[in-house]
Design a protein around this motif. Structure first.
Motif, PDB file in Angstrom:
ATOM      1  N   LEU A 131      40.436  37.221  35.340  1.00  0.00           N
ATOM      2  CA  LEU A 131      40.306  38.609  34.905  1.00  0.00           C
ATOM      3  C   LEU A 131      38.841  39.013  34.789  1.00  0.00           C
ATOM      4  CD1 LEU A 131      43.176  38.598  32.278  1.00  0.00           C
ATOM      5  CD2 LEU A 131      43.021  40.189  34.192  1.00  0.00           C
ATOM      6  N   VAL A 132      38.038  38.142  34.200  1.00  0.00           N
ATOM      7  CA  VAL A 132      36.609  38.435  34.052  1.00  0.00           C
ATOM      8  C   VAL A 132      35.968  38.638  35.425  1.00  0.00           C
ATOM      9  CG1 VAL A 132      34.382  37.406  33.406  1.00  0.00           C
ATOM     10  CG2 VAL A 132      36.305  37.352  31.799  1.00  0.00           C
ATOM     11  N   SER A 133      36.396  37.865  36.420  1.00  0.00           N
ATOM     12  CA  SER A 133      35.813  38.008  37.763  1.00  0.00           C
ATOM     13  C   SER A 133      36.079  39.394  38.348  1.00  0.00           C
ATOM     14  CB  SER A 133      36.363  36.921  38.695  1.00  0.00           C
ATOM     15  OG  SER A 133      37.724  37.157  39.031  1.00  0.00           O
ATOM     16  N   TYR A 134      37.215  40.001  37.977  1.00  0.00           N
ATOM     17  CA  TYR A 134      37.473  41.388  38.390  1.00  0.00           C
ATOM     18  C   TYR A 134      36.566  42.341  37.621  1.00  0.00           C
ATOM     19  CZ  TYR A 134      41.726  40.418  41.115  1.00  0.00           C
ATOM     20  OH  TYR A 134      42.611  39.996  42.067  1.00  0.00           O
ATOM     21  N   PHE A 135      36.544  42.207  36.293  1.00  0.00           N
ATOM     22  CA  PHE A 135      35.812  43.159  35.458  1.00  0.00           C
ATOM     23  C   PHE A 135      34.314  43.149  35.757  1.00  0.00           C
ATOM     24  CE2 PHE A 135      39.350  42.160  32.212  1.00  0.00           C
ATOM     25  CZ  PHE A 135      40.179  43.109  32.794  1.00  0.00           C
ATOM     26  N   GLU A 136      33.783  41.994  36.161  1.00  0.00           N
ATOM     27  CA  GLU A 136      32.350  41.903  36.451  1.00  0.00           C
ATOM     28  C   GLU A 136      31.935  42.828  37.595  1.00  0.00           C
ATOM     29  OE1 GLU A 136      31.281  37.299  35.157  1.00  0.00           O
ATOM     30  OE2 GLU A 136      31.995  37.723  37.183  1.00  0.00           O
ATOM     31  N   ARG A 137      32.875  43.174  38.467  1.00  0.00           N
ATOM     32  CA  ARG A 137      32.538  44.032  39.612  1.00  0.00           C
ATOM     33  C   ARG A 137      32.391  45.497  39.214  1.00  0.00           C
ATOM     34  NH1 ARG A 137      37.531  41.451  43.009  1.00  0.00           N
ATOM     35  NH2 ARG A 137      37.016  39.265  42.567  1.00  0.00           N
ATOM     36  N   GLY A 138      32.915  45.855  38.042  1.00  0.00           N
ATOM     37  CA  GLY A 138      32.854  47.243  37.597  1.00  0.00           C
ATOM     38  C   GLY A 138      33.989  48.057  38.173  1.00  0.00           C
ATOM     39  N   PHE A 139      34.524  48.966  37.364  1.00  0.00           N
ATOM     40  CA  PHE A 139      35.641  49.807  37.777  1.00  0.00           C
ATOM     41  C   PHE A 139      35.118  51.074  38.447  1.00  0.00           C
ATOM     42  CE2 PHE A 139      38.571  53.328  36.770  1.00  0.00           C
ATOM     43  CZ  PHE A 139      39.727  52.866  37.371  1.00  0.00           C
ATOM     44  N   LEU A 140      35.383  51.222  39.735  1.00  0.00           N
ATOM     45  CA  LEU A 140      35.003  52.411  40.516  1.00  0.00           C
ATOM     46  C   LEU A 140      33.582  52.879  40.174  1.00  0.00           C
ATOM     47  CD1 LEU A 140      38.299  54.521  40.413  1.00  0.00           C
ATOM     48  CD2 LEU A 140      37.467  53.045  42.257  1.00  0.00           C
ATOM     49  N   PRO A 141      32.570  52.082  40.465  1.00  0.00           N
ATOM     50  CA  PRO A 141      31.201  52.472  40.101  1.00  0.00           C
ATOM     51  C   PRO A 141      30.753  53.787  40.719  1.00  0.00           C
ATOM     52  CG  PRO A 141      31.221  50.588  41.598  1.00  0.00           C
ATOM     53  CD  PRO A 141      32.623  50.778  41.146  1.00  0.00           C
ATOM     54  N   GLU A 142      31.378  54.178  41.841  1.00  0.00           N
ATOM     55  CA  GLU A 142      30.978  55.444  42.472  1.00  0.00           C
ATOM     56  C   GLU A 142      31.543  56.657  41.742  1.00  0.00           C
ATOM     57  OE1 GLU A 142      34.805  54.258  44.664  1.00  0.00           O
ATOM     58  OE2 GLU A 142      33.165  53.312  43.569  1.00  0.00           O
ATOM     59  N   ASP A 143      32.490  56.421  40.813  1.00  0.00           N
ATOM     60  CA  ASP A 143      33.139  57.519  40.091  1.00  0.00           C
ATOM     61  C   ASP A 143      32.808  57.518  38.604  1.00  0.00           C
ATOM     62  OD1 ASP A 143      34.405  58.450  42.372  1.00  0.00           O
ATOM     63  OD2 ASP A 143      36.178  57.197  42.071  1.00  0.00           O
ATOM     64  N   ILE A 144      31.632  57.052  38.271  1.00  0.00           N
ATOM     65  CA  ILE A 144      31.285  56.848  36.859  1.00  0.00           C
ATOM     66  C   ILE A 144      31.308  58.153  36.066  1.00  0.00           C
ATOM     67  CG2 ILE A 144      28.792  57.047  37.225  1.00  0.00           C
ATOM     68  CD1 ILE A 144      28.483  54.770  35.160  1.00  0.00           C
TER      69      ILE A 144
END
Length: 275
Positions: free
Chosen positions: A165-178
């Motif tokens: 789970l942490v490996s997913y969260f580290e990528r950031g959620f939709l960084p282009e839509d902040i």
């Protein structure tokens, strides 16, 4: 045997391999962590239609709410709030049409879409089926499984899932839509879960006396939130268990100084902390 080795023995390893196979075999794969990507039949979806921002926004919204109907009025208010009603509804119909064609290029005019369904009273729904894989759905599956493993007392397997789970969260959620307001609740939820997963990894590592790992997870929390008092308290406990009182002292005094410099007050939970 290390925590990783224990966690990845059968049937845990088989479950991981099955999840990876389901991802790779899906006709559509959508990725929300890191820049948004849609992959169809192992090819990244591109082209003029995909470059229409509202098509991507609509698809993201539907994938975040699979099998949930939304009225056309709701979608218009969400994505065209400043457009006159008639034009906004026309925009919605046009973009829904293009989205259907993007996902099903061979669909005939007037034919019902397999995925983007129009219901009675101008409601729209994304129908989820086995041809789709989405990382936000996988995150929820992993989270549910990790909680079940914890309830069953299998901390090794839970820790393995928390690391995934942490490996997913580290990528950031939709960084282009902040700056997209309608996505803020999701972003906040995943940021909160990221900290919670790291905290559980600290606790599990401390229980197993894997103190170097526990310290690393604490520092990961502080990299996200430098003012996170619970992480500092856990780090102090780790240093004490290691007998490293000089590091504990430097950490405590450094954090107190930083906290006061940033907020102008002492950290409440550390005021009575002694080394």
């Amino acid at each position: 045997m290390s925590m990783f080795e224990e966690a990845t023995t059968e049937p845990a390893l088989l479950a991981v391999l099955l999840a990876q196979r389901q991802e790779q075999q899906a006709a559509f794969r959508a990725y929300f962590f890191g820049p948004f990507r849609l992959i169809q039949q192992n090819r990244v979806v591109e082209g003029p239609i995909w470059r229409r921002n509202k098509i991507r926004s609509l698809l993201k919204w539907f994938l975040l709410h699979p099998d949930r109907p939304f009225s056309s009025d709701y979608l218009v208010e969400l994505f065209w709030p400043d457009t006159p009603a008639e034009a906004a509804h026309r925009n919605l119909r046009v973009n829904i049409h293009y989205l259907r064609y993007l996902l099903e290029p061979c669909i005939d005019r007037g034919q019902e879409s397999q995925y983007i369904c129009r219901l009675a009273n101008n409601f729209y729904l994304f129908r989820r089926d086995a041809s789709w894989w989405c990382d936000v759905w996988e995150v929820q599956r992993l989270l549910d499984e990790a909680k079940e493993q914890e309830r069953d007392g299998n901390s090794n397997r839970a820790a393995f899932l928390y690391r995934k789970l942490v490996s997913y969260f580290e990528r950031g959620f939709l960084p282009e839509d902040i700056y997209e307001e309608h996505l803020i609740p999701f972003r906040s939820q995943y940021e909160r879960l990221h900290l919670q997963m790291l905290t559980r990894l600290i606790d599990i590592s401390m229980e197993k006396r894997e103190l170097d790992d526990a310290a690393e997870y604490a520092y990961q929390i502080l990299a996200i939130d430098p003012l996170h008092e619970p992480a500092i308290k856990k780090l102090l406990s780790i240093y004490r268990l290691q007998g490293n009182y000089s590091a504990a002292s430097r950490t405590l005094h450094g954090f107190r100084h930083f906290f006061k410099a940033e907020l102008g007050v002492e950290p409440c939970s550390l005021q009575n902390e002694e080394l």
